[in-house]
Design a protein around this motif. Structure first.
Motif, short mmCIF file in Angstrom:
data_model
loop_
_atom_site.label_atom_id
_atom_site.label_comp_id
_atom_site.label_asym_id
_atom_site.label_seq_id
_atom_site.Cartn_x
_atom_site.Cartn_y
_atom_site.Cartn_z
N ASP A 29 51.56 44.36 39.42
CA ASP A 29 52.93 44.89 39.54
C ASP A 29 53.24 45.90 38.45
OD1 ASP A 29 53.38 43.36 41.77
OD2 ASP A 29 54.46 41.76 40.72
N LYS A 30 52.54 45.80 37.34
CA LYS A 30 52.72 46.74 36.23
C LYS A 30 51.71 47.89 36.29
CE LYS A 30 54.79 43.51 32.93
NZ LYS A 30 56.01 44.31 32.70
N ALA A 31 50.98 47.96 37.40
CA ALA A 31 50.02 49.04 37.67
C ALA A 31 48.77 48.99 36.78
CB ALA A 31 50.70 50.41 37.55
N TYR A 32 48.45 47.80 36.27
CA TYR A 32 47.20 47.64 35.54
C TYR A 32 46.08 47.33 36.53
CZ TYR A 32 49.80 47.19 31.13
OH TYR A 32 50.60 47.40 30.04
N GLU A 33 44.90 47.83 36.25
CA GLU A 33 43.73 47.49 37.05
C GLU A 33 43.15 46.19 36.51
OE1 GLU A 33 39.65 49.53 38.86
OE2 GLU A 33 40.98 50.66 37.53
N VAL A 34 42.96 45.21 37.40
CA VAL A 34 42.59 43.87 36.97
C VAL A 34 41.22 43.47 37.55
CG1 VAL A 34 43.25 41.43 36.97
CG2 VAL A 34 45.02 43.20 36.86
N VAL A 35 40.40 42.87 36.72
CA VAL A 35 39.12 42.31 37.14
C VAL A 35 39.18 40.80 36.94
CG1 VAL A 35 36.64 42.18 36.66
CG2 VAL A 35 37.82 44.39 36.54
N ILE A 36 38.96 40.07 38.01
CA ILE A 36 38.94 38.60 37.95
C ILE A 36 37.49 38.14 37.98
CG2 ILE A 36 39.63 36.44 39.07
CD1 ILE A 36 41.97 38.04 38.02
N THR A 37 37.13 37.25 37.07
CA THR A 37 35.75 36.78 37.04
C THR A 37 35.72 35.33 36.55
OG1 THR A 37 33.50 37.38 36.36
CG2 THR A 37 35.26 37.63 34.71
N ARG A 38 34.53 34.76 36.45
CA ARG A 38 34.43 33.34 36.07
C ARG A 38 33.12 33.07 35.35
NH1 ARG A 38 32.91 29.80 41.50
NH2 ARG A 38 30.89 30.75 41.94
N GLY A 89 39.17 50.31 30.16
CA GLY A 89 40.60 50.07 29.99
C GLY A 89 41.22 49.09 30.95
N LYS A 90 40.40 48.28 31.59
CA LYS A 90 40.91 47.33 32.58
C LYS A 90 41.33 46.00 31.93
CE LYS A 90 37.88 49.31 36.09
NZ LYS A 90 36.75 49.07 37.03
N VAL A 91 42.13 45.23 32.65
CA VAL A 91 42.47 43.87 32.25
C VAL A 91 41.43 42.95 32.88
CG1 VAL A 91 44.15 42.00 32.40
CG2 VAL A 91 44.93 44.35 32.08
N VAL A 92 40.73 42.20 32.05
CA VAL A 92 39.73 41.25 32.54
C VAL A 92 40.27 39.84 32.33
CG1 VAL A 92 37.39 40.35 32.30
CG2 VAL A 92 37.82 42.80 32.01
N ILE A 93 40.37 39.08 33.42
CA ILE A 93 40.81 37.69 33.35
C ILE A 93 39.64 36.81 33.76
CG2 ILE A 93 42.49 35.98 34.13
CD1 ILE A 93 44.32 38.31 34.94
N CYS A 94 39.18 35.98 32.82
CA CYS A 94 37.98 35.18 33.06
C CYS A 94 38.29 33.69 33.05
CB CYS A 94 36.93 35.50 32.00
SG CYS A 94 35.30 34.80 32.32
N ASP A 95 37.89 33.00 34.10
CA ASP A 95 38.02 31.56 34.21
C ASP A 95 36.88 30.93 33.42
OD1 ASP A 95 38.25 28.92 34.89
OD2 ASP A 95 38.34 29.24 37.05
N ARG A 96 37.18 30.56 32.19
CA ARG A 96 36.24 30.00 31.20
C ARG A 96 35.43 31.11 30.54
NH1 ARG A 96 36.59 24.83 31.09
NH2 ARG A 96 36.94 23.52 32.91
#
Length: 210
Positions: A29-38, A89-96
């Protein structure tokens, strides 16, 4: 521009997966590019290693081999996926991430926190989370949630005494890294947990750290 690396930690069944999706929406929603990983996983090679680690048939896997497999999976994950995303410059969200290895293998398996940190120093290539959310929930409650969701993997099948040690390990890390690790009361409702996380993220962003 440097990216933002966020990791989600806590007992199995603490609700991390749900909140990762909520956080992704917040950044989108804030126009950031997000990478989801685990972890373990995140790349083809790392996912193959994950299948070895979590296979319930591998009950004779030594604790040290387990720790080294996690580190090997992480090394590939960092080099192939996490580091390039952050450099872009991306947002990386990592599960563990590495904290899981420290508490599961270092503390609960009794290999030693310092030993596991040393093993992973090579795998991390200087990459550390900017902010880590610790989903704080009683191990008994977390496992009740997990059992009701699906079949359990090799680590999830460990008895409650093991999961209590994991929880103790997280408490130790919370005290050791109070600036990086933020406690989230995971016993609350989904919306309440989401609001806790968003509040912490906004505070972090307002501090000009990203």
């Amino acid at each position: 521009m440097k990216g933002l690396f966020i990791t989600m930690e806590g007992p199995d069944g603490s609700g991390k997966t749900t909140q990762i999706e909520e956080l992704k929406k917040f950044f989108n929603d804030k126009a950031y590019e997000v990478v989801i990983t685990r972890e373990p996983g995140g790349t083809d090679i790392s996912e193959h290693i994950r299948s070895i680690i979590l296979d319930v048939n591998n009950d004779n896997l030594s604790y040290m081999a387990e720790a080294l497999l996690y580190a090997a999976s992480r090394a590939q994950h960092v080099e192939e996926k996490i580091k390039p995303a952050l450099e872009a410059g991306k947002v990386v969200i990592c599960d563990r991430f590495v904290d899981s290895s420290i508490v599961y293998q270092g503390y609960a398996r009794k290999i030693g926190i310092e030993v596991v940190e040393s093993i992973n120093r090579f795998a991390l290539m200087g990459i550390q989370p900017d902010i880590t959310f610790f989903f704080d929930i009683r191990p008994e409650d977390a496992m009740d949630r997990k059992v009701s969701q699906k079949s359990l993997d090799r680590l999830e099948k460990e008895d409650i005494s093991f999961h209590k040690l994991v929880y103790e390990g997280y408490k130790i890390l919370l005290k050791r890294y109070p600036k990086r690790i933020r406690r989230i009361d995971a016993s609350k409702s989904i919306d309440e947990v989401k609001n806790q996380i968003i509040s912490e993220i906004n505070r972090f962003l307002e501090g000009g750290l990203y």
